[in-house]
Scaffold this motif. Structure first.
Motif, PDB file in Angstrom:
ATOM      1  N   LEU A  12       0.842  -1.204   0.000  1.00 55.77           N
ATOM      2  CA  LEU A  12       0.000   0.000   0.000  1.00 55.77           C
ATOM      3  C   LEU A  12       0.875   1.251   0.000  1.00 55.77           C
ATOM      4  CD1 LEU A  12      -2.799  -0.976   2.552  1.00 55.77           C
ATOM      5  CD2 LEU A  12      -3.043  -0.641   0.103  1.00 55.77           C
ATOM      6  N   MET A  13       1.935   1.195   0.810  1.00 59.51           N
ATOM      7  CA  MET A  13       2.867   2.314   0.899  1.00 59.51           C
ATOM      8  C   MET A  13       3.496   2.587  -0.476  1.00 59.51           C
ATOM      9  SD  MET A  13       5.845   2.452   3.718  1.00 59.51           S
ATOM     10  CE  MET A  13       4.912   2.286   5.198  1.00 59.51           C
ATOM     11  N   PHE A  14       3.853   1.500  -1.150  1.00 59.03           N
ATOM     12  CA  PHE A  14       4.480   1.598  -2.473  1.00 59.03           C
ATOM     13  C   PHE A  14       3.511   2.279  -3.452  1.00 59.03           C
ATOM     14  CE2 PHE A  14       5.763  -0.146  -6.610  1.00 59.03           C
ATOM     15  CZ  PHE A  14       7.114   0.144  -6.585  1.00 59.03           C
ATOM     16  N   ILE A  15       2.244   1.846  -3.409  1.00 64.32           N
ATOM     17  CA  ILE A  15       1.249   2.413  -4.346  1.00 64.32           C
ATOM     18  C   ILE A  15       0.994   3.894  -4.019  1.00 64.32           C
ATOM     19  CG2 ILE A  15      -1.176   2.242  -5.101  1.00 64.32           C
ATOM     20  CD1 ILE A  15      -0.871  -0.843  -4.478  1.00 64.32           C
ATOM     21  N   VAL A  16       0.799   4.175  -2.714  1.00 66.41           N
ATOM     22  CA  VAL A  16       0.495   5.563  -2.303  1.00 66.41           C
ATOM     23  C   VAL A  16       1.647   6.508  -2.655  1.00 66.41           C
ATOM     24  CG1 VAL A  16       0.033   7.045  -0.293  1.00 66.41           C
ATOM     25  CG2 VAL A  16      -1.128   4.863  -0.514  1.00 66.41           C
ATOM     26  N   SER A  17       2.872   5.971  -2.668  1.00 69.18           N
ATOM     27  CA  SER A  17       4.032   6.819  -2.957  1.00 69.18           C
ATOM     28  C   SER A  17       3.986   7.398  -4.377  1.00 69.18           C
ATOM     29  CB  SER A  17       5.332   6.044  -2.749  1.00 69.18           C
ATOM     30  OG  SER A  17       5.501   5.117  -3.782  1.00 69.18           O
ATOM     31  N   PHE A  18       3.125   6.843  -5.233  1.00 73.09           N
ATOM     32  CA  PHE A  18       3.003   7.381  -6.596  1.00 73.09           C
ATOM     33  C   PHE A  18       1.992   8.536  -6.663  1.00 73.09           C
ATOM     34  CE2 PHE A  18       4.898   3.271  -7.474  1.00 73.09           C
ATOM     35  CZ  PHE A  18       5.807   3.582  -8.465  1.00 73.09           C
ATOM     36  N   PHE A  19       1.158   8.703  -5.608  1.00 67.40           N
ATOM     37  CA  PHE A  19       0.143   9.774  -5.619  1.00 67.40           C
ATOM     38  C   PHE A  19       0.800  11.128  -5.368  1.00 67.40           C
ATOM     39  CE2 PHE A  19      -3.457   6.759  -3.953  1.00 67.40           C
ATOM     40  CZ  PHE A  19      -3.332   6.020  -5.121  1.00 67.40           C
ATOM     41  N   LYS A  20       0.443  12.099  -6.204  1.00 68.48           N
ATOM     42  CA  LYS A  20       1.048  13.417  -6.041  1.00 68.48           C
ATOM     43  C   LYS A  20       0.266  14.304  -5.073  1.00 68.48           C
ATOM     44  CE  LYS A  20       3.671  13.413 -10.236  1.00 68.48           C
ATOM     45  NZ  LYS A  20       3.751  13.820 -11.609  1.00 68.48           N
ATOM     46  N   TYR A  21      -0.920  13.860  -4.679  1.00 70.11           N
ATOM     47  CA  TYR A  21      -1.784  14.604  -3.755  1.00 70.11           C
ATOM     48  C   TYR A  21      -1.046  14.760  -2.414  1.00 70.11           C
ATOM     49  CZ  TYR A  21      -6.011  15.449  -0.947  1.00 70.11           C
ATOM     50  OH  TYR A  21      -6.933  15.977  -0.083  1.00 70.11           O
TER      51      TYR A  21
END
Lengths: 471, 198
Positions: A12-21
């Motif tokens: 989840l951390m890996f995926i969220v790290s792509f969000f620019k928000y």
């Protein structure tokens, strides 16, 4: 299922790290908190519990180390929320830091839970490589240089570990076939290994690799330099999590080596750690900044953990390990605030804290500083009592009792040098220098409170019972 | 016989790379070293009838002999690496040092070779390759040849895995390949940042 739950927070951390928000960063500590649920469940299950066939097996030792490492991870993610308040970091670098942190976490989970020498190595290599970029998040020439140094020296250390693993595997393959990679089977058949010399040579080489990774002799300063050059959460990750993964490997390998030839194991580790502490104590005496001071103190404590473990003081080693894993990241995370008025300003570093948050911060940091030098009621006080007790017991059973008692006394003198230096630094921080106002943020204070609570929990009778049950 | 020839060639490619003063030539020698390693894995795998080793051999040829050298050359062009890489150790010293390392490692590994079934001398060659790779890392000032030294060290360990154990489990071999690719990704990022700095 359990393995998926353990790895899910990192994914989840890996995926969220792509969000620019921008607000997405608040999700990251929440995702790290989520790892506690499967670990609590793991504690309740009967051990050993197979997570992935015979490759990943949870026993009492690795469940404890996984819990400690995860708590450190939670603390670090909380402190990371205010990283940009203390240092200059771009949003892109911050997100990328988290991306590699997630990979690091997966690697560590694999290493800690591995019942297979090969998987242990793969996890450790993955964690090592992912930290390279984390060092580089600090956009300075020094950090860039140290990232390359870490890449190269870390690669040599990890290659030595693989070299040792291959030799150990070769020594046991004639009796165990491809299963000679499994820690539990190797331990069970340790006395039947047809070439004990080959195994011991492999063990010695792998141990040197692991010791180099932990900053032991002759590489005492490389870790300190890297931690100085990188952002302070990286140092917290190194001391609280990466070293845990390295040391669990040592625990596993040494359990087998103990069955093969205990005298050789003890002699080798005793001389090596004594030499390390000898050098480190003088380096600590000359340390002029917090990062190097804490980093070198970390090397000293890891050497003590290793020494207690091979002396038969399993309980002492694990208690010391837990205490160090909470204390050192807490101190490293505090440096973000302590150094907010300059890197080399030790004098007055504990002055200038206003308000409830400030007051609580300096009290906690004072307690951590005094706990790291084993003042009671620090868990380190008890672990050192039990640890030195185990060493004296081993010395009494040995043919070289007088020499060993002499060496233990010498070790105590070296530790008193370190003790003296820390007390002098504490006094300088509290009573010398100018009073300059420093700001403490809620998230980093929350991280320190978590570490303080974890340290207190280590002293609970139930924790002692659990640690004693690990053999 | 074939294995003997290729294992000699493996050592020879590594020794030549120690004297190389041009980056592209060094990459070429690394590629040759990996090619020989891949062939060795295929030959040993065929002799032992070990399918896992055959797969590893093919992966070595594709990833190490072709993929990584191509990527390294690509990085070199993209990030403008220094291509004149004169070793810090002078040739006349290296001529003495390299045989000394070989003799020392054969002497060092002598007690081990008695304990390993099959091609005992190959283990000595693997260990000496490891030391020579370390020398390659030490004798260069620039990062790119140091990386090749690190990759050559991986090759030496791989050779040790083949010769000392008759092949590591497939899972471990694949894991090592994965880590190697991860290393390349990290290196790429580090070079990117280096460019941003300059």
């Amino acid at each position: 299922m359990m393995l998926t739950l353990l790895v899910l927070p990192a994914l989840l951390m890996f995926i969220v790290s792509f969000f620019k928000y921008e607000k997405a960063k608040y999700f990251l500590p929440i995702s790290s908190f989520a790892i506690l649920l499967p670990i609590i469940k793991l504690f309740m299950l009967t051990k050993p519990y197979a997570l992935l066939g015979s490759f990943l097996v949870a026993d009492k030792l690795d469940t404890y180390i996984l819990l400690v490492s995860s708590l450190v991870g939670i603390g670090v993610t909380l402190a990371l929320l205010t990283l940009d308040k203390h240092v200059k970091v771009s949003a892109k670098a911050y997100r990328r830091f988290y991306r590699f942190f997630a990979i690091f976490w997966v690697g560590l989970t694999l290493s800690i839970l591995a019942n297979h020498m090969g998987i242990y190595w793969i996890g450790l290599e993955l964690a090592t490589l992912s930290t390279v970029y984390m060092i580089k998040t600090n956009h300075t020439r020094a950090a860039h240089k140290e990232a390359w140094n870490y890449m190269i020296a870390g690669a040599i250390a990890i290659s030595l570990v693989l070299f040792g693993i291959i030799l150990m595997y070769a020594s046991a393959k004639p009796i165990l076939g491809e299963d000679a990679m499994q820690f539990d089977l190797l331990l069970l058949h340790a006395k039947e290994i047809p070439s004990p010399f080959l195994f011991e040579m492999g063990f010695a080489i792998a141990t040197v690799g692991m010791f180099v990774k932990m900053g032991f002799f002759p590489m005492n300063l490389w870790l300190a330099n890297i931690e100085r050059a990188s952002f302070y959460p990286v140092a917290a990750l190194f001391s609280g999590i990466l070293e845990s993964a390295v040391v669990i490997g040592f625990f596993r390998f040494s359990q087998i080596a103990k069955e093969v030839n205990y005298a050789h194991l003890f002699g080798f580790v005793f001389v090596y750690t004594l030499l390390t502490i000898f050098i480190v104590s003088f380096l600590i005496f000359r340390a002029k900044d917090f990062m190097r001071l804490f980093s070198l103190s970390g090397v000293e404590h890891m050497a003590l953990i290793v020494l207690f473990w091979v002396s038969g003081g399993t309980f002492a080693a694990l208690l010391h390990f837990g205490a160090h894993a909470f204390l050192k990241p807490a101190l490293f995370l505090s440096t973000g605030v302590l150094e907010s008025r300059g890197k080399y300003r030790i004098a007055g570093a504990l002055r200038g804290y206003k308000g409830k948050k400030g007051q609580l911060f300096w009290v906690l940091v004072s307690l951590f500083l005094l706990a790291i030098i084993s003042l009671p009621p620090s868990p380190m006080f008890f672990s050192e009592l039990y640890g030195f007790g185990a060493m004296i017991k081993t010395a009494k059973q040995s043919d070289y009792m007088l020499e060993m008692i002499g060496a233990i006394l010498f070790l105590l003198i070296l530790l008193s040098v370190i003790f003296y230096r820390f007390v002098a630094i504490y006094q300088s921080m509290k009573y010398e220098g100018k009073e300059e106002e420093k700001k403490v943020y809620a998230s980093e204070l929350f991280a320190l409170i978590i570490f303080a609570l974890c340290l207190a929990a280590l002293l609970l009778p139930v924790s002692f019972v659990y640690l004693r049950s690990i053999t | 016989m074939g294995v003997d020839f290729f294992i000699g060639l493996f050592l020879a490619t590594l020794i030549v790379s120690l004297f190389t003063s041009r980056l592209y030539r060094l990459i070429l020698w690394y590629s040759m070293n990996s090619l020989v390693l891949g062939i060795l894995a295929l030959l040993t795998g065929k002799a032992l009838d070990d399918k896992a080793m055959l797969i590893t051999g093919i992966a070595t040829l594709l990833i190490k002999a072709v993929g990584i050298p191509y990527l390294l050359k690509n990085f070199s062009e993209k990030f403008h690496f220094v291509r004149q890489i004169q070793p810090e150790i002078k040739v006349h010293y290296a001529i003495i040092l390299i045989p000394a390392i070989l003799v020392f490692t054969f002497y060092l590994s002598e007690p081990i070779t008695h304990m390993i079934n099959g091609n005992a001398n190959y283990v000595a060659v693997s260990i000496s390759s490891l030391f020579l790779s370390l020398l390659l890392m030490m004798e260069h000032r620039y990062v790119a040849p140091k990386i090749i030294g690190f990759l050559s060290m991986e090759n030496a360990l791989f050779l040790l895995g083949i010769t000392a154990t008759g092949g590591m489990p497939m899972l471990v071999e694949l894991g090592i390949f994965f880590d190697l690719l991860m290393a390349i990704v990290v290196m790429n990022l580090l070079f990117h940042k280096e460019e941003e700095h300059s």
